[in-house]
Design a protein around this motif. Structure first.
Motif, PDB file in Angstrom:
ATOM      1  N   MET A  83       0.849  -1.179   0.000  1.00  0.00           N
ATOM      2  CA  MET A  83       0.000   0.000   0.000  1.00  0.00           C
ATOM      3  C   MET A  83       0.889   1.235   0.000  1.00  0.00           C
ATOM      4  O   MET A  83       1.800   1.348   0.825  1.00  0.00           O
ATOM      5  N   THR A  84       0.650   2.155  -0.928  1.00  0.00           N
ATOM      6  CA  THR A  84       1.490   3.337  -1.045  1.00  0.00           C
ATOM      7  C   THR A  84       0.708   4.588  -0.672  1.00  0.00           C
ATOM      8  O   THR A  84      -0.493   4.686  -0.943  1.00  0.00           O
ATOM      9  N   ASP A  85       1.423   5.547  -0.082  1.00  0.00           N
ATOM     10  CA  ASP A  85       0.762   6.797   0.275  1.00  0.00           C
ATOM     11  C   ASP A  85       0.462   7.632  -0.959  1.00  0.00           C
ATOM     12  O   ASP A  85      -0.343   8.565  -0.892  1.00  0.00           O
ATOM     13  N   TYR A  86       1.095   7.312  -2.092  1.00  0.00           N
ATOM     14  CA  TYR A  86       0.781   8.047  -3.305  1.00  0.00           C
ATOM     15  C   TYR A  86      -0.609   7.687  -3.827  1.00  0.00           C
ATOM     16  O   TYR A  86      -1.156   8.360  -4.681  1.00  0.00           O
ATOM     17  N   GLY A  87      -1.201   6.601  -3.296  1.00  0.00           N
ATOM     18  CA  GLY A  87      -2.579   6.303  -3.652  1.00  0.00           C
ATOM     19  C   GLY A  87      -2.780   5.023  -4.421  1.00  0.00           C
ATOM     20  O   GLY A  87      -3.865   4.792  -4.955  1.00  0.00           O
ATOM     21  N   TYR A  88      -1.763   4.170  -4.483  1.00  0.00           N
ATOM     22  CA  TYR A  88      -1.887   2.911  -5.218  1.00  0.00           C
ATOM     23  C   TYR A  88      -1.781   1.713  -4.289  1.00  0.00           C
ATOM     24  O   TYR A  88      -1.063   1.753  -3.278  1.00  0.00           O
ATOM     25  N   ALA A  89      -2.492   0.656  -4.650  1.00  0.00           N
ATOM     26  CA  ALA A  89      -2.277  -0.661  -4.068  1.00  0.00           C
ATOM     27  C   ALA A  89      -1.552  -1.487  -5.113  1.00  0.00           C
ATOM     28  O   ALA A  89      -2.021  -1.620  -6.252  1.00  0.00           O
ATOM     29  N   LEU A  90      -0.404  -2.031  -4.746  1.00  0.00           N
ATOM     30  CA  LEU A  90       0.391  -2.838  -5.663  1.00  0.00           C
ATOM     31  C   LEU A  90       0.326  -4.296  -5.230  1.00  0.00           C
ATOM     32  O   LEU A  90       0.309  -4.606  -4.042  1.00  0.00           O
ATOM     33  N   ARG A  91       0.271  -5.194  -6.220  1.00  0.00           N
ATOM     34  CA  ARG A  91       0.382  -6.624  -5.930  1.00  0.00           C
ATOM     35  C   ARG A  91       1.529  -7.170  -6.757  1.00  0.00           C
ATOM     36  O   ARG A  91       1.475  -7.178  -7.986  1.00  0.00           O
ATOM     37  N   LEU A  92       2.551  -7.667  -6.065  1.00  0.00           N
ATOM     38  CA  LEU A  92       3.708  -8.261  -6.709  1.00  0.00           C
ATOM     39  C   LEU A  92       3.574  -9.773  -6.663  1.00  0.00           C
ATOM     40  O   LEU A  92       3.342 -10.348  -5.597  1.00  0.00           O
ATOM     41  N   ARG A 131     -11.208   8.182  -9.593  1.00  0.00           N
ATOM     42  CA  ARG A 131     -11.685   8.838  -8.381  1.00  0.00           C
ATOM     43  C   ARG A 131     -13.028   8.266  -7.956  1.00  0.00           C
ATOM     44  O   ARG A 131     -13.284   8.054  -6.769  1.00  0.00           O
ATOM     45  N   LYS A 132     -13.899   8.001  -8.916  1.00  0.00           N
ATOM     46  CA  LYS A 132     -15.202   7.438  -8.597  1.00  0.00           C
ATOM     47  C   LYS A 132     -15.089   6.020  -8.049  1.00  0.00           C
ATOM     48  O   LYS A 132     -15.988   5.533  -7.366  1.00  0.00           O
ATOM     49  N   CYS A 133     -13.997   5.340  -8.361  1.00  0.00           N
ATOM     50  CA  CYS A 133     -13.842   3.947  -7.949  1.00  0.00           C
ATOM     51  C   CYS A 133     -12.795   3.775  -6.849  1.00  0.00           C
ATOM     52  O   CYS A 133     -12.263   2.689  -6.672  1.00  0.00           O
ATOM     53  N   SER A 134     -12.475   4.848  -6.121  1.00  0.00           N
ATOM     54  CA  SER A 134     -11.538   4.722  -5.005  1.00  0.00           C
ATOM     55  C   SER A 134     -12.022   3.664  -4.018  1.00  0.00           C
ATOM     56  O   SER A 134     -13.221   3.493  -3.813  1.00  0.00           O
ATOM     57  N   TRP A 135     -11.073   2.969  -3.404  1.00  0.00           N
ATOM     58  CA  TRP A 135     -11.450   1.937  -2.437  1.00  0.00           C
ATOM     59  C   TRP A 135     -12.129   2.570  -1.233  1.00  0.00           C
ATOM     60  O   TRP A 135     -11.824   3.696  -0.846  1.00  0.00           O
ATOM     61  N   ALA A 176      -1.568  -3.004 -10.268  1.00  0.00           N
ATOM     62  CA  ALA A 176      -1.631  -1.732  -9.553  1.00  0.00           C
ATOM     63  C   ALA A 176      -3.023  -1.155  -9.700  1.00  0.00           C
ATOM     64  O   ALA A 176      -3.572  -1.117 -10.804  1.00  0.00           O
ATOM     65  N   TRP A 177      -3.594  -0.734  -8.558  1.00  0.00           N
ATOM     66  CA  TRP A 177      -4.933  -0.154  -8.580  1.00  0.00           C
ATOM     67  C   TRP A 177      -4.924   1.172  -7.829  1.00  0.00           C
ATOM     68  O   TRP A 177      -4.404   1.256  -6.716  1.00  0.00           O
ATOM     69  N   PRO A 178      -5.509   2.224  -8.406  1.00  0.00           N
ATOM     70  CA  PRO A 178      -5.638   3.478  -7.660  1.00  0.00           C
ATOM     71  C   PRO A 178      -6.670   3.313  -6.555  1.00  0.00           C
ATOM     72  O   PRO A 178      -7.783   2.863  -6.795  1.00  0.00           O
ATOM     73  N   VAL A 179      -6.279   3.678  -5.341  1.00  0.00           N
ATOM     74  CA  VAL A 179      -7.184   3.468  -4.213  1.00  0.00           C
ATOM     75  C   VAL A 179      -7.405   4.732  -3.392  1.00  0.00           C
ATOM     76  O   VAL A 179      -8.345   4.793  -2.601  1.00  0.00           O
ATOM     77  N   GLY A 180      -6.565   5.726  -3.545  1.00  0.00           N
ATOM     78  CA  GLY A 180      -6.645   6.880  -2.661  1.00  0.00           C
ATOM     79  C   GLY A 180      -6.736   8.185  -3.413  1.00  0.00           C
ATOM     80  O   GLY A 180      -6.776   8.231  -4.646  1.00  0.00           O
ATOM     81  N   ARG A 181      -6.742   9.270  -2.654  1.00  0.00           N
ATOM     82  CA  ARG A 181      -7.019  10.583  -3.218  1.00  0.00           C
ATOM     83  C   ARG A 181      -5.970  11.020  -4.233  1.00  0.00           C
ATOM     84  O   ARG A 181      -6.294  11.699  -5.208  1.00  0.00           O
ATOM     85  N   LEU A 182      -4.675  10.652  -4.042  1.00  0.00           N
ATOM     86  CA  LEU A 182      -3.637  11.139  -4.943  1.00  0.00           C
ATOM     87  C   LEU A 182      -3.714  10.456  -6.296  1.00  0.00           C
ATOM     88  O   LEU A 182      -3.725  11.106  -7.340  1.00  0.00           O
ATOM     89  N   ALA A 183      -3.790   9.114  -6.284  1.00  0.00           N
ATOM     90  CA  ALA A 183      -3.870   8.392  -7.548  1.00  0.00           C
ATOM     91  C   ALA A 183      -5.199   8.638  -8.236  1.00  0.00           C
ATOM     92  O   ALA A 183      -5.274   8.756  -9.463  1.00  0.00           O
TER      93      ALA A 183
END
Length: 402
Positions: free
Chosen positions: A354-363, A392-396, A377-384
Motif C-alpha cells: 500500500m502506497t501513500d501516493y494512492g496505489y495498491a500494488l500486488r507483486l 476517483r469514482k472507484c476509489s477503495w 496496480a490499482w488506484p485506491v486513494g485521493r492522490l492516484a
C-alpha cells in the motif's frame, strides 16, 4: 407471558396483552433481592390465551422463579447490488436494514423482532469528501417494522451506514458499493464479504501513519518513528469469512524498510484457527520525493556509498550529516523495491504494497528469470484517483468506524 415484580421500585411499563411485543425495560428495576415472578402464562392451545384478552390465560398459584434469557440481536445491512461501474452508469441501489436473528419461534409460532431506523448516511470512498445525508427516499419513518429500506443512487464508490434502535440499544451497520478492480484480482474482488480484503489493506495503510511528517515520533534511541512500513500478513478466514490483516510489530521498521519473519505466517499467528496466509503486506507510507529515514545506504556527492540517515540529525563519525533518501514514484508502471521482489521470489507468495501516493500494488513471482516482473496496480486513494475522474469514482472504500 406476563411478569410481576416483587420487592422493587418498578416504573418500566408492562408486557401488555398476551402475545404482544415486550414493553418492559428491565433496566428500570431497582432494589435488593428482586424476584421476577411468572404470572399468567399461555397454555399449549391458542384458545387458552388470545391477544384480545377475551380468554383467561392459565395462572399459577403462589410464586415461581423464572430465568430471563436475553436474545442478542444484531443490526445488519444488505444492498440490492454491490458493484457499479460509476464511469459508465448510475444505478439506484436499495439498501435494507434487518436484524439477525429476525424472530423468535415460540410453540411453533414465529414472532418477528421489530426495530426503528434513526438515520441513513452515505459517505464517499474518500473520507475527506462531504457526507451526503439521507435524501427524501431515505427519510427514516416513525414507528417500528421488521425491515427498513432506503433507495439511493450513489455517484461514486462509498459506504451506506444505517443507524437504528435494535435489541435494546442503538446500533449501526454498513455496506459498501464499489467497482471491480482492473486488472481483476480474486482477493480484492471478494464481494461475498463486502470487499473485506480492500478494507483490511486500507487499515494497514492507516497503521503506517502516512499523514505524519518524516520526523514525527523519533528519538536517538528509537529511530522507528511514527511513519513506518508496518508489515504483516493477509489471512483468508475459514468458512468463507473473508480476509483479515494481522500486523507484525517489527521494532526495526522504518519509513524505508521492514522485516516480516516466517513466524508471522505460522498457524500460531493466525487470527482464528483454520485461517490460511495468502499474502505478505507492507506499506510505503512516504509520498513521491519525500525524505525517508532508516534506509540502509545512499551515494554521497562524491559517488561513494555511505550509510544513510537513520533519523533526523544523524551524523557520521566526522560530525557531518548523513545523506537522506527520497521516495521514488510508485504507480501502475513502477512499484516495489528490489528487496520486495526478492521477498516474493524467495517466499513464493504474493506481496501487497500500500502506497501513500494512492496505489495498491500486488507483486507476484514473475517466473521469467528476471528479478522484476509485471505487477498489478490499482488506484485506491485521493492522490492516484486525482489522475483520472473514473479512478476517483472507484476509489477503495474505507472501513466504517462506529
Amino acid at each position: 407471558m406476563n411478569l410481576s415484580v416483587i420487592g422493587a421500585v418498578f416504573n418500566g411499563g408492562n408486557f401488555g396483552f398476551c402475545g404482544q411485543a415486550q414493553q418492559v425495560n428491565i433496566s428500570k428495576i431497582v432494589g435488593a433481592n428482586v424476584k421476577v415472578m411468572r404470572g399468567p402464562a399461555p397454555y399449549q392451545w391458542s384458545y387458552d390465551c388470545d391477544p384480545w384478552g377475551n380468554a383467561v390465560c392459565h395462572t399459577v398459584s403462589g410464586s415461581q422463579s423464572v430465568r430471563l434469557r436475553p436474545v442478542p440481536v444484531a443490526l445488519k445491512e444488505k444492498a440490492s447490488v454491490q458493484v457499479v461501474n460509476f464511469a459508465a452508469t448510475t444505478t439506484p441501489v436499495t439498501f435494507t436494514g434487518f436484524l439477525n436473528p429476525d424472530s423468535l419461534t415460540v410453540q411453533g409460532g414465529r414472532q418477528p423482532f421489530t426495530f426503528e431506523v434513526t438515520s441513513w448516511a452515505w459517505t464517499g470512498a474518500d473520507s475527506t469528501r462531504a457526507t451526503v445525508t439521507s435524501g427524501p427516499t431515505c427519510l427514516y419513518p416513525s414507528g417500528v417494522a421488521p425491515t427498513r429500506k432506503c433507495v439511493f443512487t450513489p455517484q461514486e464508490a462509498g459506504r451506506m451506514v444505517v443507524s437504528g434502535f435494535a435489541g435494546g440499544y442503538t446500533q449501526t451497520a454498513s455496506i459498501s458499493i464499489q467497482c471491480f478492480v482492473n486488472p481483476a484480482d480474486f482477493i480484492a474482488n471478494d464481494t461475498a464479504n463486502d470487499f473485506s480484503a480492500r478494507a483490511e489493506l486500507l487499515e494497514a495503510l492507516g497503521l503506517a501513519n502516512p499523514d505524519s511528517s518524516p520526523t514525527a515520533g523519533w528519538n536517538s534511541s528509537n529511530p522507528k518513528g511514527w511513519k513506518n512500513e508496518t508489515p504483516g500478513v493477509l489471512w483468508k478466514l475459514p468458512n468463507g469469512g473473508g480476509y483479515q490483516f494481522v500486523p507484525y510489530d517489527d521494532p526495526s521498521s522504518t519509513a524505508c524498510h521492514a522485516n516480516l519473519p516466517q513466524s508471522a505466517f505460522d498457524a500460531s499467528a493466525a487470527p482464528v484457527p483454520g485461517a490460511i496466509p495468502v499474502a505478505g503486506v507492507h506499506v510505503h507510507p512516504s509520498q513521491w520525493f519525500e525524505q525517508m529515514y532508516g534506509c540502509d545506504s545512499a551515494y554521497n556527492t562524491k559517488g561513494v556509498l555511505v550509510r544513510a540517515a537513520q533519523f533526523p540529525g544523524d551524523v557520521d563519525e566526522n560530525g557531518q550529516p548523513r545523506p537522506t533518501i527520497r521516495q521514488s514514484k510508485e504507480d501502475a508502471t513502477y512499484g516495489g523495491s528490489d528487496d520486495d521482489w526478492r521477498w516474493v521470489e524467495s517466499n513464493g507468495m504474493p506481496l501487497f504494497i500500500m502506497t501513500d501516493y494512492g496505489y495498491a500494488l500486488r507483486l507476484d513471482d514473475p517466473m521469467t528469470g528476471s528479478l522484476r516482473g509485471p505487477h498489478k496496480a490499482w488506484p485506491v486513494g485521493r492522490l492516484a484517483a486525482a489522475e483520472s475522474p473514473a479512478a476517483r469514482k472507484c476509489s477503495w472504500v474505507k472501513k466504517y468506524k462506529s
